[in-house]
Design a protein around this motif. Structure first.
Motif, PDB file in Angstrom:
ATOM      1  N   GLY A  73      27.855  20.168  50.165  1.00  0.00           N
ATOM      2  CA  GLY A  73      26.531  19.723  50.580  1.00  0.00           C
ATOM      3  C   GLY A  73      25.602  20.921  50.630  1.00  0.00           C
ATOM      4  N   PHE A  74      25.355  21.401  51.861  1.00  0.00           N
ATOM      5  CA  PHE A  74      24.542  22.612  51.988  1.00  0.00           C
ATOM      6  C   PHE A  74      25.295  23.826  51.447  1.00  0.00           C
ATOM      7  N   LEU A  75      26.578  23.941  51.792  1.00  0.00           N
ATOM      8  CA  LEU A  75      27.401  25.054  51.310  1.00  0.00           C
ATOM      9  C   LEU A  75      28.069  24.686  49.993  1.00  0.00           C
ATOM     10  N   PRO A  76      28.330  25.675  49.133  1.00  0.00           N
ATOM     11  CA  PRO A  76      28.940  25.379  47.835  1.00  0.00           C
ATOM     12  C   PRO A  76      30.376  24.895  47.991  1.00  0.00           C
ATOM     13  N   PRO A  77      30.870  24.101  47.024  1.00  0.00           N
ATOM     14  CA  PRO A  77      32.234  23.574  47.085  1.00  0.00           C
ATOM     15  C   PRO A  77      33.266  24.621  46.653  1.00  0.00           C
ATOM     16  N   VAL A  78      33.408  25.666  47.447  1.00  0.00           N
ATOM     17  CA  VAL A  78      34.363  26.736  47.143  1.00  0.00           C
ATOM     18  C   VAL A  78      35.779  26.188  47.226  1.00  0.00           C
ATOM     19  N   ASP A  79      36.614  26.513  46.227  1.00  0.00           N
ATOM     20  CA  ASP A  79      37.970  25.949  46.166  1.00  0.00           C
ATOM     21  C   ASP A  79      38.982  26.842  46.882  1.00  0.00           C
ATOM     22  N   LEU A  80      38.603  27.408  48.009  1.00  0.00           N
ATOM     23  CA  LEU A  80      39.497  28.213  48.834  1.00  0.00           C
ATOM     24  C   LEU A  80      39.461  27.650  50.246  1.00  0.00           C
ATOM     25  N   PRO A  81      40.614  27.535  50.929  1.00  0.00           N
ATOM     26  CA  PRO A  81      40.657  26.772  52.180  1.00  0.00           C
ATOM     27  C   PRO A  81      40.298  27.533  53.440  1.00  0.00           C
ATOM     28  N   ARG A  82      40.479  28.854  53.469  1.00  0.00           N
ATOM     29  CA  ARG A  82      40.319  29.580  54.730  1.00  0.00           C
ATOM     30  C   ARG A  82      38.923  30.200  54.798  1.00  0.00           C
ATOM     31  N   ARG A  83      38.233  29.914  55.887  1.00  0.00           N
ATOM     32  CA  ARG A  83      36.856  30.382  56.045  1.00  0.00           C
ATOM     33  C   ARG A  83      36.773  31.337  57.225  1.00  0.00           C
ATOM     34  N   MET A  84      36.019  32.440  57.045  1.00  0.00           N
ATOM     35  CA  MET A  84      35.803  33.414  58.106  1.00  0.00           C
ATOM     36  C   MET A  84      34.316  33.725  58.211  1.00  0.00           C
ATOM     37  N   PHE A  85      33.865  33.925  59.425  1.00  0.00           N
ATOM     38  CA  PHE A  85      32.520  34.439  59.687  1.00  0.00           C
ATOM     39  C   PHE A  85      32.649  35.959  59.685  1.00  0.00           C
ATOM     40  N   LEU A 145      29.634  34.599  55.020  1.00  0.00           N
ATOM     41  CA  LEU A 145      30.842  33.780  55.138  1.00  0.00           C
ATOM     42  C   LEU A 145      31.810  34.179  54.033  1.00  0.00           C
ATOM     43  N   VAL A 146      33.093  34.278  54.374  1.00  0.00           N
ATOM     44  CA  VAL A 146      34.115  34.650  53.398  1.00  0.00           C
ATOM     45  C   VAL A 146      35.160  33.546  53.339  1.00  0.00           C
ATOM     46  N   TYR A 147      35.452  33.098  52.129  1.00  0.00           N
ATOM     47  CA  TYR A 147      36.502  32.112  51.892  1.00  0.00           C
ATOM     48  C   TYR A 147      37.685  32.821  51.240  1.00  0.00           C
ATOM     49  N   ARG A 148      38.886  32.511  51.747  1.00  0.00           N
ATOM     50  CA  ARG A 148      40.097  33.175  51.289  1.00  0.00           C
ATOM     51  C   ARG A 148      41.138  32.170  50.846  1.00  0.00           C
ATOM     52  N   GLU A 149      42.145  32.684  50.141  1.00  0.00           N
ATOM     53  CA  GLU A 149      43.251  31.849  49.707  1.00  0.00           C
ATOM     54  C   GLU A 149      44.112  31.434  50.901  1.00  0.00           C
ATOM     55  N   ALA A 150      44.864  30.361  50.735  1.00  0.00           N
ATOM     56  CA  ALA A 150      45.782  29.893  51.779  1.00  0.00           C
ATOM     57  C   ALA A 150      47.027  30.756  51.740  1.00  0.00           C
ATOM     58  N   ALA A 151      47.076  31.733  52.640  1.00  0.00           N
ATOM     59  CA  ALA A 151      48.221  32.642  52.679  1.00  0.00           C
ATOM     60  C   ALA A 151      48.334  33.223  54.074  1.00  0.00           C
TER      61      ALA A 151
END
Length: 290
Positions: A73-85, A145-151
């Motif tokens: 929606g407002f944020l892009p559909p990033v295909d990484l599950p973990r989000r950090m501020f 905002l940083v999106y990371r891999e599920a690990a």
């Protein structure tokens, strides 16, 4: 760094008129419970307290599995599950007043794809502009905002207390320049509520540990930044013209933490050190300019 392409998604400007709500402001003051007067109607809003004064509750049907609004929606559909501020910066042009109306403009201003030590990262910059009741620009802010891999987290697992501490005062003064910062599950839950943050890593232990691989509940990056700024307020520090804040390593609920203030020529450097102490480097920093 490269800019990923998302089919069907384009950044757009969102404009809202909102009340600088005294209720979550009072909630944050109660959370710190440090003896400072609670900012009330007509008072100047302290730096970065717009994070609580302008909460945005998303409809339950719009939330994803992690508690955040679904991407796309407002944020892009990033295909990484973990989000950090991860941090950001803010400039304060003029004061905002508790109980007044403000206009907020928000837009995604940068999306970058890169590879770090922990794998692929997508960095999303969101720019906010807040205008006071007269229509004058009061605050300019960029959040990273940083999106990371599920690990699982890299390196040795962080040590967290076997039994979580009971609620209590979060800030304890050691000296004019050093404070202890104590966290517990109630503190994290109350801060999540005050900021309308439903991210499950801050209150849902099974989700945080089993789904996202953390050793415990994660202390909010904004809570760490605001705790550092609160020590500046408690010291009667000079008005802040601008600041930059950065989360450098996660802090987990119940871990020992120390807040340290170092004066600078035109401001101050604030740092939060986790259980590793100064030798391990700061977990979070806030650099102030007066």
């Amino acid at each position: 760094m490269s800019a990923p392409v998302f089919d069907g998604w384009e950044p757009h400007l969102e404009v809202t008129e909102e009340l600088i709500d005294p209720n979550p402001v009072a909630a944050l003051a109660a959370l710190f419970d440090d003896g400072l007067p609670t900012p009330a109607d007509g008072d100047v809003l302290p730096p970065l307290w717009h994070w609580v004064a302008l909460p945005r509750w998303n409809a339950s049907g719009l939330l994803g599995a992690d508690g955040h609004p679904r991407k796309g929606g407002f944020l892009p559909p990033v295909d990484l599950p973990r989000r950090m501020f991860a941090g950001g910066r803010a400039t304060f042009h003029r004061p905002l007043t508790v109980g007044a109306l403000a206009r907020r403009e928000a837009e995604v201003t940068n999306v970058a794809d890169k590879t770090g030590r922990s794998g692929r990262l997508v960095i999303v910059d969101v720019t906010y502009r807040l205008f006071d009741g007269a229509g004058d620009l009061a605050v300019e802010e960029v959040q990273n905002l940083v999106y990371r891999e599920a690990a699982a987290l890299s390196g040795e697992p962080a040590e967290v207390p076997a039994a979580q501490p009971v609620p209590g005062l979060p800030l304890h003064r050691n000296s004019d320049t050093e404070w202890d910062f104590r966290t517990d599950p109630s503190l994290l839950a109350r801060f999540s509520a005050a900021t309308a943050n439903a991210h499950r890593i801050h209150y849902d232990w099974p989700y945080a540990t089993r789904e996202e691989g953390y050793p415990g509940l994660v202390v909010h990056g904004p809570l760490q930044a605001l705790a550092l700024l609160e020590t500046h307020r408690l010291a009667g520090g000079a008005p802040v013209a601008s600041l930059a804040h950065r989360g450098r390593a996660p802090l987990f609920c119940g871990q020992a933490a120390t807040l340290v203030t170092t004066p600078a020529d035109d401001g101050a450097a604030l740092a939060l050190y986790g259980p590793g102490g100064v030798d391990a480097g700061p977990n979070a920093t806030v650099d102030l300019t007066f």
